[in-house]
Write a protein that holds these residues in place. Sequence first.
Motif, mmCIF file in Angstrom:
data_model
loop_
_atom_site.group_PDB
_atom_site.id
_atom_site.type_symbol
_atom_site.label_atom_id
_atom_site.label_comp_id
_atom_site.label_asym_id
_atom_site.label_seq_id
_atom_site.Cartn_x
_atom_site.Cartn_y
_atom_site.Cartn_z
ATOM 1 N N SER A 221 -1.032 1.492 -7.441
ATOM 2 C CA SER A 221 -0.411 1.387 -6.116
ATOM 3 C C SER A 221 0.811 2.284 -5.998
ATOM 4 O O SER A 221 1.087 2.832 -4.930
ATOM 5 C CB SER A 221 -0.022 -0.068 -5.828
ATOM 6 O OG SER A 221 -1.158 -0.906 -5.827
ATOM 7 N N ILE B 240 1.491 5.511 -3.041
ATOM 8 C CA ILE B 240 2.612 5.701 -2.114
ATOM 9 C C ILE B 240 3.611 6.743 -2.632
ATOM 10 O O ILE B 240 4.698 6.873 -2.100
ATOM 11 C CB ILE B 240 3.342 4.366 -1.849
ATOM 12 C CG1 ILE B 240 3.820 3.723 -3.156
ATOM 13 C CG2 ILE B 240 2.460 3.420 -1.073
ATOM 14 C CD1 ILE B 240 4.603 2.444 -2.964
ATOM 15 N N THR C 2 -1.410 4.860 4.778
ATOM 16 C CA THR C 2 -2.044 3.680 4.170
ATOM 17 C C THR C 2 -3.287 4.103 3.389
ATOM 18 O O THR C 2 -4.410 3.795 3.775
ATOM 19 C CB THR C 2 -2.418 2.646 5.246
ATOM 20 O OG1 THR C 2 -3.315 3.262 6.195
ATOM 21 C CG2 THR C 2 -1.185 2.151 5.979
ATOM 22 N N TYR D 234 -4.228 0.249 0.270
ATOM 23 C CA TYR D 234 -3.377 -0.136 1.404
ATOM 24 C C TYR D 234 -4.170 -0.313 2.687
ATOM 25 O O TYR D 234 -3.637 -0.821 3.674
ATOM 26 C CB TYR D 234 -2.264 0.901 1.601
ATOM 27 C CG TYR D 234 -1.169 0.767 0.583
ATOM 28 C CD1 TYR D 234 -0.078 -0.062 0.795
ATOM 29 C CD2 TYR D 234 -1.243 1.449 -0.634
ATOM 30 C CE1 TYR D 234 0.917 -0.209 -0.153
ATOM 31 C CE2 TYR D 234 -0.249 1.307 -1.588
ATOM 32 C CZ TYR D 234 0.827 0.481 -1.342
ATOM 33 O OH TYR D 234 1.813 0.325 -2.298
ATOM 34 N N ARG E 58 -1.638 -5.071 2.724
ATOM 35 C CA ARG E 58 -0.390 -4.339 2.955
ATOM 36 C C ARG E 58 0.424 -4.161 1.672
ATOM 37 O O ARG E 58 1.250 -3.258 1.582
ATOM 38 C CB ARG E 58 0.470 -5.066 4.002
ATOM 39 C CG ARG E 58 -0.215 -5.231 5.348
ATOM 40 C CD ARG E 58 0.783 -5.559 6.451
ATOM 41 N NE ARG E 58 1.575 -6.749 6.233
ATOM 42 C CZ ARG E 58 1.217 -7.983 6.566
ATOM 43 N NH1 ARG E 58 0.021 -8.195 7.096
ATOM 44 N NH2 ARG E 58 2.033 -9.003 6.364
ATOM 45 N N HIS E 59 0.205 -5.054 0.705
ATOM 46 C CA HIS E 59 1.034 -5.013 -0.507
ATOM 47 C C HIS E 59 0.174 -5.123 -1.768
ATOM 48 O O HIS E 59 0.275 -6.107 -2.516
ATOM 49 C CB HIS E 59 2.062 -6.143 -0.463
ATOM 50 C CG HIS E 59 2.973 -6.078 0.706
ATOM 51 N ND1 HIS E 59 4.032 -5.199 0.780
ATOM 52 C CD2 HIS E 59 2.976 -6.771 1.881
ATOM 53 C CE1 HIS E 59 4.660 -5.362 1.939
ATOM 54 N NE2 HIS E 59 4.045 -6.292 2.617
ATOM 55 N N TYR F 94 4.278 0.504 11.865
ATOM 56 C CA TYR F 94 4.028 -0.585 10.912
ATOM 57 C C TYR F 94 3.657 -1.883 11.637
ATOM 58 O O TYR F 94 2.939 -2.716 11.084
ATOM 59 C CB TYR F 94 5.264 -0.820 10.034
ATOM 60 C CG TYR F 94 4.965 -1.691 8.836
ATOM 61 C CD1 TYR F 94 4.444 -1.142 7.674
ATOM 62 C CD2 TYR F 94 5.189 -3.071 8.866
ATOM 63 C CE1 TYR F 94 4.148 -1.927 6.576
ATOM 64 C CE2 TYR F 94 4.901 -3.870 7.770
ATOM 65 C CZ TYR F 94 4.382 -3.285 6.625
ATOM 66 O OH TYR F 94 4.076 -4.080 5.544
ATOM 67 N N TYR G 230 -0.013 -1.874 12.064
ATOM 68 C CA TYR G 230 -0.603 -1.988 10.728
ATOM 69 C C TYR G 230 -0.541 -3.426 10.238
ATOM 70 O O TYR G 230 -1.504 -3.949 9.676
ATOM 71 C CB TYR G 230 0.149 -1.057 9.788
ATOM 72 C CG TYR G 230 -0.241 -1.172 8.323
ATOM 73 C CD1 TYR G 230 -1.515 -0.831 7.883
ATOM 74 C CD2 TYR G 230 0.692 -1.610 7.375
ATOM 75 C CE1 TYR G 230 -1.855 -0.923 6.544
ATOM 76 C CE2 TYR G 230 0.361 -1.694 6.036
ATOM 77 C CZ TYR G 230 -0.914 -1.354 5.623
ATOM 78 O OH TYR G 230 -1.252 -1.449 4.299
#
Length: 252
Positions: free
Chosen positions: A137, A141, A168, A172, A176-177, A226, A229
Amino acid sequence: MKRLSIFLYGIGSYAVFFATFLYAIGFVGNLPMLPRTIDGAPQMPFGNALVIDVLLLAVFAIQHSVMARPAFKAQWTRIIPEAAERSTYVLFSSLALIALFYFWQPLGGVIWEIENRSGRLLLNAGFGFGWALVLYSTFLINHFDLFGLRQVWLQLLGKPYTSLPFKTPGAYKLVRHPLYLGWFFAFWCTPHMSATHLLFALVTSVYILVAILFEEHDLLKAHPQYHGYRQRVPMLLPRFKKPAAAETEEAA
């Protein structure tokens, strides 16, 4: 000379982080070759050990959250070079973890013990998957920006720092995380859950959920897109059925 010093500082901070990250895998996974791991024979009364462990977790949580807030960064960069801000955050986070590893006190006790071979294999696989998801991850990013290397490299070249655009990629698109989801796997997937490990997993899980609230508050301010999203993509648990709104948009 100043640019080179900041660059070397960033490299050093990253090296400390990466060594700490590798040790953390062994610490949580109870690798026998390490001098200290999450479990072991209790060295002091339960109450004393519990207070020490909670304080160590609190110190890390406070440092990790406070230094990440934009208001703190604005004040902090009046003292240190802006290019070194992220590297300093990474270094302090690593030092807080090193202190946790060194002073951690086992509590003893067994919450669950999985003897079944398939069950143990499954949980160990989940443990490995969690750590791999965390690292994966970070690269999605921009691993090097997240840990301050991009910042110190750009200043070494005399180029201005530009914030990364909102995107994203990969996991993603599902949650979201994904990085935080990886932590949940890493901390909860164990065939041997002691009272010590349970305390660690519970406190860190609560911290992660609270951190998500603060982080999303900052993301909404920094990236107007966001909001959409967040409506489309779940926080931690993926859903493979498209939301009704998305299906309607595609049909139109």
